[in-house]
Design a protein around this motif. Structure first.
Motif, PDB file in Angstrom:
ATOM      1  N   SER A   1      49.709  50.083  57.273  1.00 42.80           N
ATOM      2  CA  SER A   1      50.673  51.180  57.408  1.00 42.80           C
ATOM      3  C   SER A   1      50.127  52.192  58.406  1.00 42.80           C
ATOM      4  N   VAL A   2      51.003  52.573  59.340  1.00 46.95           N
ATOM      5  CA  VAL A   2      50.630  53.517  60.390  1.00 46.95           C
ATOM      6  C   VAL A   2      51.217  54.875  60.035  1.00 46.95           C
ATOM      7  N   GLY A   3      50.392  55.876  59.936  1.00 40.32           N
ATOM      8  CA  GLY A   3      50.861  57.224  59.628  1.00 40.32           C
ATOM      9  C   GLY A   3      49.880  58.264  60.119  1.00 40.32           C
ATOM     10  N   ASP A   4      50.435  59.284  60.798  1.00 38.01           N
ATOM     11  CA  ASP A   4      49.617  60.379  61.326  1.00 38.01           C
ATOM     12  C   ASP A   4      48.475  59.867  62.186  1.00 38.01           C
ATOM     13  N   GLY A   5      48.753  58.795  62.914  1.00 34.54           N
ATOM     14  CA  GLY A   5      47.758  58.294  63.850  1.00 34.54           C
ATOM     15  C   GLY A   5      46.668  57.456  63.226  1.00 34.54           C
ATOM     16  N   GLU A   6      46.794  57.130  61.938  1.00 36.62           N
ATOM     17  CA  GLU A   6      45.791  56.301  61.278  1.00 36.62           C
ATOM     18  C   GLU A   6      46.435  55.005  60.793  1.00 36.62           C
ATOM     19  N   VAL A   7      45.584  53.989  60.658  1.00 32.29           N
ATOM     20  CA  VAL A   7      46.043  52.703  60.147  1.00 32.29           C
ATOM     21  C   VAL A   7      45.371  52.474  58.800  1.00 32.29           C
ATOM     22  N   ALA A   8      46.173  52.526  57.749  1.00 31.57           N
ATOM     23  CA  ALA A   8      45.643  52.267  56.406  1.00 31.57           C
ATOM     24  C   ALA A   8      45.761  50.771  56.109  1.00 31.57           C
ATOM     25  N   VAL A   9      44.679  50.211  55.569  1.00 28.58           N
ATOM     26  CA  VAL A   9      44.615  48.774  55.268  1.00 28.58           C
ATOM     27  C   VAL A   9      44.502  48.609  53.750  1.00 28.58           C
ATOM     28  N   ARG A  10      45.344  47.724  53.233  1.00 25.35           N
ATOM     29  CA  ARG A  10      45.312  47.467  51.790  1.00 25.35           C
ATOM     30  C   ARG A  10      45.488  45.975  51.548  1.00 25.35           C
ATOM     31  N   GLY A  11      44.582  45.383  50.696  1.00 26.15           N
ATOM     32  CA  GLY A  11      44.642  43.961  50.382  1.00 26.15           C
ATOM     33  C   GLY A  11      44.764  43.754  48.888  1.00 26.15           C
ATOM     34  N   LEU A  12      45.754  42.965  48.432  1.00 28.41           N
ATOM     35  CA  LEU A  12      45.991  42.721  47.005  1.00 28.41           C
ATOM     36  C   LEU A  12      45.838  41.240  46.687  1.00 28.41           C
ATOM     37  N   LEU A  13      45.614  40.985  45.392  1.00 32.72           N
ATOM     38  CA  LEU A  13      45.596  39.635  44.828  1.00 32.72           C
ATOM     39  C   LEU A  13      44.491  38.756  45.437  1.00 32.72           C
ATOM     40  N   GLY A  14      43.343  39.382  45.641  1.00 27.67           N
ATOM     41  CA  GLY A  14      42.190  38.570  46.007  1.00 27.67           C
ATOM     42  C   GLY A  14      41.580  37.950  44.748  1.00 27.67           C
ATOM     43  N   ARG A  15      41.082  36.705  44.836  1.00 24.75           N
ATOM     44  CA  ARG A  15      40.506  36.041  43.670  1.00 24.75           C
ATOM     45  C   ARG A  15      39.076  35.595  43.983  1.00 24.75           C
ATOM     46  N   VAL A  16      38.210  35.808  42.968  1.00 25.63           N
ATOM     47  CA  VAL A  16      36.817  35.459  43.140  1.00 25.63           C
ATOM     48  C   VAL A  16      36.289  34.864  41.824  1.00 25.63           C
ATOM     49  N   THR A  17      35.351  33.946  41.933  1.00 26.76           N
ATOM     50  CA  THR A  17      34.718  33.349  40.759  1.00 26.76           C
ATOM     51  C   THR A  17      33.249  33.733  40.761  1.00 26.76           C
ATOM     52  N   VAL A  18      32.786  34.181  39.598  1.00 25.48           N
ATOM     53  CA  VAL A  18      31.383  34.544  39.460  1.00 25.48           C
ATOM     54  C   VAL A  18      30.750  33.616  38.393  1.00 25.48           C
ATOM     55  N   ALA A  19      29.572  33.058  38.720  1.00 27.51           N
ATOM     56  CA  ALA A  19      28.844  32.190  37.787  1.00 27.51           C
ATOM     57  C   ALA A  19      27.432  32.711  37.651  1.00 27.51           C
ATOM     58  N   TRP A  20      26.872  32.681  36.412  1.00 24.23           N
ATOM     59  CA  TRP A  20      25.517  33.185  36.187  1.00 24.23           C
ATOM     60  C   TRP A  20      24.918  32.500  34.956  1.00 24.23           C
ATOM     61  N   THR A  21      23.657  32.608  34.797  1.00 19.38           N
ATOM     62  CA  THR A  21      22.925  32.047  33.654  1.00 19.38           C
ATOM     63  C   THR A  21      22.457  33.207  32.792  1.00 19.38           C
ATOM     64  N   GLY A  22      22.909  33.193  31.555  1.00 16.38           N
ATOM     65  CA  GLY A  22      22.591  34.296  30.670  1.00 16.38           C
ATOM     66  C   GLY A  22      21.418  33.992  29.751  1.00 16.38           C
ATOM     67  N   TYR A  23      21.387  34.727  28.617  1.00 13.16           N
ATOM     68  CA  TYR A  23      20.311  34.613  27.653  1.00 13.16           C
ATOM     69  C   TYR A  23      20.264  33.202  27.086  1.00 13.16           C
ATOM     70  N   GLY A  24      19.064  32.633  27.003  1.00 15.43           N
ATOM     71  CA  GLY A  24      18.855  31.300  26.469  1.00 15.43           C
ATOM     72  C   GLY A  24      19.235  30.205  27.432  1.00 15.43           C
ATOM     73  N   GLY A  25      19.449  30.579  28.718  1.00 18.51           N
ATOM     74  CA  GLY A  25      19.766  29.570  29.714  1.00 18.51           C
ATOM     75  C   GLY A  25      21.200  29.104  29.682  1.00 18.51           C
ATOM     76  N   VAL A  26      22.054  29.885  29.007  1.00 21.67           N
ATOM     77  CA  VAL A  26      23.447  29.499  28.906  1.00 21.67           C
ATOM     78  C   VAL A  26      24.166  29.874  30.215  1.00 21.67           C
ATOM     79  N   LYS A  27      24.937  28.914  30.772  1.00 20.93           N
ATOM     80  CA  LYS A  27      25.663  29.164  32.006  1.00 20.93           C
ATOM     81  C   LYS A  27      27.039  29.747  31.692  1.00 20.93           C
ATOM     82  N   HIS A  28      27.403  30.752  32.481  1.00 20.82           N
ATOM     83  CA  HIS A  28      28.708  31.427  32.311  1.00 20.82           C
ATOM     84  C   HIS A  28      29.467  31.394  33.639  1.00 20.82           C
ATOM     85  N   GLU A  29      30.780  31.491  33.527  1.00 16.75           N
ATOM     86  CA  GLU A  29      31.626  31.525  34.723  1.00 16.75           C
ATOM     87  C   GLU A  29      32.899  32.301  34.398  1.00 16.75           C
ATOM     88  N   SER A  30      33.372  33.061  35.387  1.00 13.96           N
ATOM     89  CA  SER A  30      34.564  33.881  35.152  1.00 13.96           C
ATOM     90  C   SER A  30      35.325  34.059  36.466  1.00 13.96           C
TER      91      SER A  30
END
Length: 430
Positions: free
Chosen positions: A379-408
């Protein structure tokens, strides 16, 4: 009243009490005779009346006393010897003429007539030159002729800069020259030249004299539209060539304001760059059609406008800048690079990134995977360009306590601005 006495013979003025004439020697008391024509007293021996010039045929004073002694017929009494003198003695010189009437010569009349003719011709010539060459109508037609030839210097020579606040007040605005992209007025017609009325004269500069001002009504064509406007002309105090008082158009140019909504590289009017201030690029322009476009800008672009500018009413041009397609691609590329850099983090809460995960306890072997980049909007307003991004998706995986693997899986969005920094389009995340 004082009566002046004169000599009866030669008409020389006699001083009161003078006994005789100092010029001819006639005794003041010498007897005189009246002229038979004008009855003026004359000497008895005068041949002609000194008053009217009548020829006198009369006796000498001596013969008047002796009637028997007559003058010999044909003898001039003035040259006849006086009584008691030797006839062989030289005669006395005749008295000089009192006055001689001189007639002007013919060449005097001729020279006088030539001089008067030259003077009258010169006056008539000056009046004709003033009436033909130094008139308000000739100035107006000369001004529009200079516009048609795109001659900026010639057009300015017909103008007088205003001395008061008005739509034509120059201020500090640049005057745009006439280039090839400029279209001058066409079909110009000066319909009337008139004196100013009381309202118009009240709006002219202080101490204005109505004899020094004229208004000119002009019609002309810009594009396919007919304009009918009024110009004001002021007669100059300074005389051209020391004789003629010329006229100048008071104002004769107009203002243009091109709106771009931001301060940046500026606007091109007929190819000349005009800087922007508070979102506007302002300049002075001659009447005509002007090409208005954005200056070269890596971020914005706008469709050029053909602005029709008249003589008196200021003109505004909205350019409506939009984001360049190349700038849009550059911002999307930088956003992806930014997110990819965030995905390299081994922390559940990467610093300065739009996504994070909270885990209680220890976590090891954290991995981020971007499943979908957000869809960007700009969006262009007052000489500036505002940038907005929606609905990005990301997966995070990690190993928690006791070596248990998690993912979300997570949804995220991104915001920021696009700007030109050091001549390059740059995305800055919020």
């Amino acid at each position: 009243m004082t009566v002046v006495q004169s000599c009866a013979r030669c008409r020389t003025v006699l001083i009161p009490g003078q006994q005789g004439c100092v010029r001819c020697g006639l005794t003041a008391a010498e007897p005189t005779r009246e002229c038979p024509a004008c009855r003026r007293p004359t000497a008895v021996d005068a041949q002609f009346c000194p008053a009217c010039g009548e020829q006198l045929r009369q006796r000498s004073p001596m013969s008047a006393a002796d009637p028997a002694t007559d003058l010999v017929p044909g003898t001039d009494p003035a040259t006849a010897p006086a009584s008691g003198t030797d006839p062989a003695a030289p005669l006395a010189a005749a008295p000089a003429v009192f006055a001689t009437v001189r007639k002007p010569r013919r060449w005097v009349y001729l020279l006088t007539g030539v001089a008067l003719a030259v003077l009258l011709t010169g006056i008539a010539g000056l009046y004709a030159v003033q009436s033909i060459l130094y008139t308000p109508g000739r100035v107006v037609t000369g001004y529009f002729a200079a516009l048609s030839e795109r001659d900026t210097a010639a057009a300015r020579s017909f103008l007088e800069e205003p001395r008061s606040e008005s739509p034509n007040d120059p201020g500090e605005l640049p005057l745009i020259p006439m280039t090839a992209s400029y279209q001058p007025p066409s079909e110009v017609v000066v319909t009337s030249i008139e004196e100013l009325n009381e309202v118009e004269l009240a709006g002219s500069p202080a101490a204005a004299n109505s004899d020094d001002w004229r208004s000119a009504t002009v019609t002309y064509l810009l594009g396919d539209r007919t304009h009918r406007e009024k110009l004001y002309l002021h007669q100059q105090e300074r005389k051209e060539k020391g004789v003629f008082r010329g006229w100048l158009i008071y104002g004769g140019i107009n203002r243009m304001a091109a709106y771009v909504g931001r301060d940046g590289p500026g606007v091109l009017i007929n190819g000349q760059a005009v800087p922007t201030r508070e979102g506007y690029a302002r300049a002075r322009v001659f009447p005509g059609v002007h090409e208005v476009r954005l200056a070269d800008d890596p971020l914005f672009e706008a469709e050029p406008e053909a602005a029709e500018v008249g003589l008196l009413k200021p003109h505004a041009v909205p350019l409506m800048p939009t984001l360049r397609e190349s700038a849009r691609d550059e911002v999307e590329s930088q956003v992806k690079a930014y997110l990819d850099e965030c995905a390299k983090s081994t922390d559940l809460s990467p610093d300065g990134c739009p996504f994070s995960w909270i885990e209680i306890g220890t976590s090891k072997k954290v991995e981020w995977t971007i499943d979908a980049y957000p869809k960007l909007s700009f969006s262009v307003g007052d000489g500036e360009v505002a940038v907005r991004g929606l609905l990005g998706r990301v997966t995070v995986a990690w190993t928690g306590y006791g070596g248990v693997k998690h993912e979300s899986d997570l949804l995220f969005h991104i915001t920021g601005q696009a700007a030109v920094i050091d001549g390059k389009v740059t995305f800055r995340s919020d």
